[in-house]
Write a protein that holds these residues in place. Sequence first.
Motif, PDB file in Angstrom:
ATOM      1  N   ASN A  51     -55.948 -16.153 -34.065  1.00  0.00           N
ATOM      2  CA  ASN A  51     -55.251 -17.283 -33.447  1.00  0.00           C
ATOM      3  C   ASN A  51     -53.748 -17.040 -33.506  1.00  0.00           C
ATOM      4  O   ASN A  51     -53.275 -16.276 -34.339  1.00  0.00           O
ATOM      5  N   PHE A  52     -53.025 -17.722 -32.640  1.00  0.00           N
ATOM      6  CA  PHE A  52     -51.567 -17.603 -32.687  1.00  0.00           C
ATOM      7  C   PHE A  52     -51.052 -18.271 -33.965  1.00  0.00           C
ATOM      8  O   PHE A  52     -51.412 -19.411 -34.248  1.00  0.00           O
ATOM      9  N   SER A  53     -50.226 -17.546 -34.710  1.00  0.00           N
ATOM     10  CA  SER A  53     -49.638 -18.192 -35.880  1.00  0.00           C
ATOM     11  C   SER A  53     -48.178 -18.563 -35.612  1.00  0.00           C
ATOM     12  O   SER A  53     -47.612 -19.427 -36.272  1.00  0.00           O
ATOM     13  N   GLN A  54     -47.569 -17.906 -34.637  1.00  0.00           N
ATOM     14  CA  GLN A  54     -46.210 -18.267 -34.252  1.00  0.00           C
ATOM     15  C   GLN A  54     -45.979 -17.778 -32.841  1.00  0.00           C
ATOM     16  O   GLN A  54     -46.439 -16.699 -32.458  1.00  0.00           O
ATOM     17  N   TYR A  55     -45.297 -18.606 -32.047  1.00  0.00           N
ATOM     18  CA  TYR A  55     -44.912 -18.194 -30.708  1.00  0.00           C
ATOM     19  C   TYR A  55     -43.434 -18.510 -30.539  1.00  0.00           C
ATOM     20  O   TYR A  55     -43.031 -19.664 -30.630  1.00  0.00           O
ATOM     21  N   LYS A  56     -42.630 -17.479 -30.347  1.00  0.00           N
ATOM     22  CA  LYS A  56     -41.178 -17.690 -30.283  1.00  0.00           C
ATOM     23  C   LYS A  56     -40.684 -17.338 -28.893  1.00  0.00           C
ATOM     24  O   LYS A  56     -40.999 -16.273 -28.367  1.00  0.00           O
ATOM     25  N   ILE A  57     -39.904 -18.242 -28.337  1.00  0.00           N
ATOM     26  CA  ILE A  57     -39.373 -18.027 -26.991  1.00  0.00           C
ATOM     27  C   ILE A  57     -37.847 -18.017 -27.072  1.00  0.00           C
ATOM     28  O   ILE A  57     -37.256 -18.858 -27.747  1.00  0.00           O
ATOM     29  N   LYS A  58     -37.229 -17.055 -26.413  1.00  0.00           N
ATOM     30  CA  LYS A  58     -35.769 -17.129 -26.263  1.00  0.00           C
ATOM     31  C   LYS A  58     -35.407 -16.984 -24.787  1.00  0.00           C
ATOM     32  O   LYS A  58     -35.599 -15.936 -24.194  1.00  0.00           O
ATOM     33  N   ASP A  59     -34.918 -18.061 -24.238  1.00  0.00           N
ATOM     34  CA  ASP A  59     -34.417 -18.046 -22.879  1.00  0.00           C
ATOM     35  C   ASP A  59     -32.981 -17.499 -22.936  1.00  0.00           C
ATOM     36  O   ASP A  59     -32.284 -17.696 -23.933  1.00  0.00           O
ATOM     37  N   PRO A  60     -32.533 -16.816 -21.860  1.00  0.00           N
ATOM     38  CA  PRO A  60     -31.140 -16.332 -21.872  1.00  0.00           C
ATOM     39  C   PRO A  60     -30.123 -17.451 -22.094  1.00  0.00           C
ATOM     40  O   PRO A  60     -29.020 -17.211 -22.605  1.00  0.00           O
ATOM     41  N   SER A  61     -30.483 -18.673 -21.717  1.00  0.00           N
ATOM     42  CA  SER A  61     -29.559 -19.792 -21.899  1.00  0.00           C
ATOM     43  C   SER A  61     -29.215 -20.004 -23.364  1.00  0.00           C
ATOM     44  O   SER A  61     -28.136 -20.492 -23.694  1.00  0.00           O
ATOM     45  N   PHE A  62     -30.150 -19.640 -24.252  1.00  0.00           N
ATOM     46  CA  PHE A  62     -29.903 -19.820 -25.678  1.00  0.00           C
ATOM     47  C   PHE A  62     -28.632 -19.060 -26.093  1.00  0.00           C
ATOM     48  O   PHE A  62     -27.825 -19.559 -26.866  1.00  0.00           O
ATOM     49  N   ASN A  63     -28.442 -17.847 -25.561  1.00  0.00           N
ATOM     50  CA  ASN A  63     -27.231 -17.098 -25.861  1.00  0.00           C
ATOM     51  C   ASN A  63     -26.035 -17.636 -25.084  1.00  0.00           C
ATOM     52  O   ASN A  63     -24.927 -17.708 -25.611  1.00  0.00           O
ATOM     53  N   ASN A  64     -26.285 -17.986 -23.813  1.00  0.00           N
ATOM     54  CA  ASN A  64     -25.147 -18.147 -22.907  1.00  0.00           C
ATOM     55  C   ASN A  64     -24.467 -19.502 -22.926  1.00  0.00           C
ATOM     56  O   ASN A  64     -23.342 -19.629 -22.460  1.00  0.00           O
ATOM     57  N   TRP A  65     -25.129 -20.524 -23.482  1.00  0.00           N
ATOM     58  CA  TRP A  65     -24.445 -21.827 -23.574  1.00  0.00           C
ATOM     59  C   TRP A  65     -23.167 -21.677 -24.396  1.00  0.00           C
ATOM     60  O   TRP A  65     -22.140 -22.299 -24.104  1.00  0.00           O
ATOM     61  N   TYR A  66     -23.255 -20.843 -25.431  1.00  0.00           N
ATOM     62  CA  TYR A  66     -22.078 -20.603 -26.253  1.00  0.00           C
ATOM     63  C   TYR A  66     -20.980 -19.945 -25.410  1.00  0.00           C
ATOM     64  O   TYR A  66     -19.793 -20.282 -25.520  1.00  0.00           O
ATOM     65  N   GLY A  67     -21.397 -19.034 -24.532  1.00  0.00           N
ATOM     66  CA  GLY A  67     -20.450 -18.378 -23.626  1.00  0.00           C
ATOM     67  C   GLY A  67     -19.746 -19.384 -22.740  1.00  0.00           C
ATOM     68  O   GLY A  67     -18.531 -19.318 -22.536  1.00  0.00           O
ATOM     69  N   LEU A  68     -20.510 -20.364 -22.233  1.00  0.00           N
ATOM     70  CA  LEU A  68     -19.904 -21.380 -21.370  1.00  0.00           C
ATOM     71  C   LEU A  68     -18.853 -22.167 -22.139  1.00  0.00           C
ATOM     72  O   LEU A  68     -17.758 -22.433 -21.633  1.00  0.00           O
ATOM     73  N   SER A  69     -19.168 -22.528 -23.371  1.00  0.00           N
ATOM     74  CA  SER A  69     -18.213 -23.352 -24.110  1.00  0.00           C
ATOM     75  C   SER A  69     -16.931 -22.554 -24.391  1.00  0.00           C
ATOM     76  O   SER A  69     -15.837 -23.107 -24.375  1.00  0.00           O
ATOM     77  N   LEU A  70     -17.070 -21.240 -24.587  1.00  0.00           N
ATOM     78  CA  LEU A  70     -15.860 -20.437 -24.800  1.00  0.00           C
ATOM     79  C   LEU A  70     -15.098 -20.215 -23.495  1.00  0.00           C
ATOM     80  O   LEU A  70     -13.863 -20.135 -23.484  1.00  0.00           O
ATOM     81  N   ALA A  71     -15.839 -20.125 -22.381  1.00  0.00           N
ATOM     82  CA  ALA A  71     -15.189 -19.924 -21.080  1.00  0.00           C
ATOM     83  C   ALA A  71     -14.274 -21.087 -20.730  1.00  0.00           C
ATOM     84  O   ALA A  71     -13.310 -20.942 -19.984  1.00  0.00           O
ATOM     85  N   LEU A  72     -14.583 -22.256 -21.284  1.00  0.00           N
ATOM     86  CA  LEU A  72     -13.813 -23.455 -20.940  1.00  0.00           C
ATOM     87  C   LEU A  72     -12.481 -23.541 -21.671  1.00  0.00           C
ATOM     88  O   LEU A  72     -11.609 -24.343 -21.303  1.00  0.00           O
ATOM     89  N   ARG A  73     -12.320 -22.746 -22.729  1.00  0.00           N
ATOM     90  CA  ARG A  73     -11.069 -22.840 -23.494  1.00  0.00           C
ATOM     91  C   ARG A  73      -9.877 -22.478 -22.610  1.00  0.00           C
ATOM     92  O   ARG A  73      -9.896 -21.478 -21.898  1.00  0.00           O
ATOM     93  N   ASN A  74      -8.867 -23.323 -22.682  1.00  0.00           N
ATOM     94  CA  ASN A  74      -7.649 -23.125 -21.890  1.00  0.00           C
ATOM     95  C   ASN A  74      -7.905 -23.161 -20.394  1.00  0.00           C
ATOM     96  O   ASN A  74      -7.180 -22.561 -19.614  1.00  0.00           O
ATOM     97  N   THR A  75      -8.977 -23.826 -20.008  1.00  0.00           N
ATOM     98  CA  THR A  75      -9.260 -24.024 -18.585  1.00  0.00           C
ATOM     99  C   THR A  75      -9.091 -25.512 -18.304  1.00  0.00           C
ATOM    100  O   THR A  75      -9.308 -26.330 -19.187  1.00  0.00           O
ATOM    101  N   ALA A  76      -8.695 -25.830 -17.074  1.00  0.00           N
ATOM    102  CA  ALA A  76      -8.539 -27.244 -16.730  1.00  0.00           C
ATOM    103  C   ALA A  76      -9.903 -27.918 -16.731  1.00  0.00           C
ATOM    104  O   ALA A  76     -10.884 -27.341 -16.260  1.00  0.00           O
ATOM    105  N   ILE A  77      -9.969 -29.131 -17.244  1.00  0.00           N
ATOM    106  CA  ILE A  77     -11.258 -29.822 -17.354  1.00  0.00           C
ATOM    107  C   ILE A  77     -11.872 -30.057 -15.971  1.00  0.00           C
ATOM    108  O   ILE A  77     -13.091 -30.097 -15.819  1.00  0.00           O
ATOM    109  N   SER A  78     -11.009 -30.137 -14.948  1.00  0.00           N
ATOM    110  CA  SER A  78     -11.515 -30.337 -13.586  1.00  0.00           C
ATOM    111  C   SER A  78     -12.319 -29.132 -13.102  1.00  0.00           C
ATOM    112  O   SER A  78     -13.075 -29.232 -12.147  1.00  0.00           O
TER     113      SER A  78
END
Lengths: 249, 492
Positions: B447-474
């Motif tokens: 039987n499955f004892s563990q199933y782990k999923i990693k979507d690329p978004s898991f890594n890249n959300w952090y990238g988005l938050s860094l991309a926003l630094r010193n960028t206009a909020i608009s």
Amino acid sequence: MNQSLKIRLLQGDPIIHDIRNANVSELFHGLPKIEDKECLSGCTACSNVCPTNAITLNPVKIDLGKCVFCPLCEEACPEKIIHFTTNYKLVSADRKSLIIDKTTKQISPEVASEKIRKYFGKSLKLRQVSAGGCNGCELELNACSNVNFDLGRYGIEFVASPRHADGIVITGPLTKHMSLANQICYDAVPNPKVIILFGACAISGGVFQNSTETEREFLSKNKIDLFVPGCPPHPLTFINGLLDWLDRK
Amino acid sequence: MKYLEIQNNQLHNIDEITFLVPDEFQESVRNLMITGSRMIALTAIDRADPKKIMAAFLNSVDSTIQIIGGEFANSNLEFESWANEFPQTNYFECELAEQFGFVPQNHPWLRPVRKQNYILNNKPYEFYKINGDEIHEVAVGPIHAGVIEPGHFRFQCHGELVYNLEINLGYQHRGVEKLFLQSSDSQRITLAESITGDTTIGHTFAHCSAVESLTKTQVPLRAEIIRTVSLELERIAMHLSGLGGIANDIGFALPSASYGRLRTLVINSLAALCGSRFGRGLMIYGGVRYDFNQPIVEKILQNLLIIQKDIKEINEYLFSTVGALARLEETGNVSSELAKQVGIVGLAARAAGLDEDIRIHFPFSAYKFHGISTFHLSTGDVFARARLRALEIDESIRIVLDLVQNISTGEIKNNQGKFSDNSFTISITEGWRGEIVHICFTNKNQNFSQYKIKDPSFNNWYGLSLALRNTAISDFPLCNKSFDLSYAGHDL
């Protein structure tokens, strides 16, 4: 300027003019037809494979509110009793009429009350709430407003603020974490207002029926106006359902 | 440094992993990251008994997947955090802490991944806050202005300028990983299709490959090609949707509408193949459910040729209009160094000049024998992410045209074998956002004892938050659309 004209010409005439009779892919899984035949004695093949427990036996009934239209039951049935047709008109205002049996020929929603038709018949603004939707339903709702389906031509549009909306369209199985936001959003919509459930997850929990992370009390506390089955529902299902419900031509 | 080297989709017995004591485990992981490996998972191998954990890494240079095991005492789940030295492990450690109660010592910023009302050191978690004259805070979401998924964004701004963006997710949490352990075969495929509905093929592909490895099921060549074609069709469709969204966010209506029209052609091609515009129901364990025939192939060819012709003009229009370029260029920059440090993957990584593509470095399915080109741009701004989409669409169309016209004959499905016990496999595919990792463990009862999923978004959300630094909020909506990340894929 030349370039923009050129692109406008390439665009051609992409709109589906006759949305009431548009064609879908021959393989599209729409309203299932249940043959008037006896099941093999003791056979549970279809209900065993159904990923969302949508099928009950003796007699065979399929709950389209749970069904994800995956055709596993059609493949599994040794007697070929279940067959998915390409009929995409599946919307109903009554949860019970989504449970179909061998007598079901078609599903069409009861026409909305006079009050709703008076208020929203010519202009219906909706606020969408994704409460655990996987982005499949969201993409199809967005597609409703694209140049092909152009839902806007009927005066039906999605708006940004619940204050500007006449109702909410819920997608997803209603996760615990979205339950508060969903309630706040609904409360912010002025009366009278409607609730539309879009997709198997919203209607029944779908493949997430057994999840411990959902909180579906909102649905039992409020009257649901329209159910849109599918996983995700086709834009034609949604648009035709709305037009039928609002008694539009 | 003790680690196990494996390949994509290879079946291994869990006993092959050496489970090190916490200190050695910590040290080995650190040494591996010094060699340039990037973390793809940090997870318990048994959901019910989380004291054995596994850290998995990719090394793109020599195309190996590396695994280090660690065993902790029940009463002491502490380890020294790597995140100060290697920011790429930051979020993985947060996830491990949240899911299984591990305690990364000296972690720079332990925060909730999916939980709400997160308690940290006996206090409710508080968002990062900057104080000062003229500093103000903007809170957005979870419900946003469009028809999109929910997430909460907290900006710390000085005037228009964003100093910090904290992204708080978890609203979509449906318990997908847990459901995988309880589900039947037919439920699991439907579940995989619903991890993120915009990457149905990518995730289902990874899931089916994982199960096929665990059951030693051989997939027929023809089925591999049909899967690969559908994965590339999904890429074309979602890249078109992304370009349409970017054009829409800068108020450029004509290209936006045109990309939208072309996307319809692609998803209708998928519908011609399997009835669903998102490829639902196409994949089954051991192959695919629907075969190509002449009318379907012709329909795909016909649609792709229209796209090939039209998109040239639309791209030229979008990427040569000065007003559009002014919005796209040097907006939301992520430098190559930063991208590498925080472990950004997929499209966003390639736009910042990193050589990250599973199809090239860890080839699976038809990519094993069918060559593909991958592109890198160096600027890491919105322009690069938009332009790269256009380039990848061209290449994907080329592959699909090639594959559908030269497809081998034969079966499209083999019977599924029996599950191996006490085993695991790592299955990675390259979805349109980037690498999708599915790791599956079975116990002694198969039987499955563990199933782990990693979507690329898991890594890249952090990238988005860094991309926003010193960028206009608009510019936030534009930056957000250029990454086009999944909420459901992150929240699971």
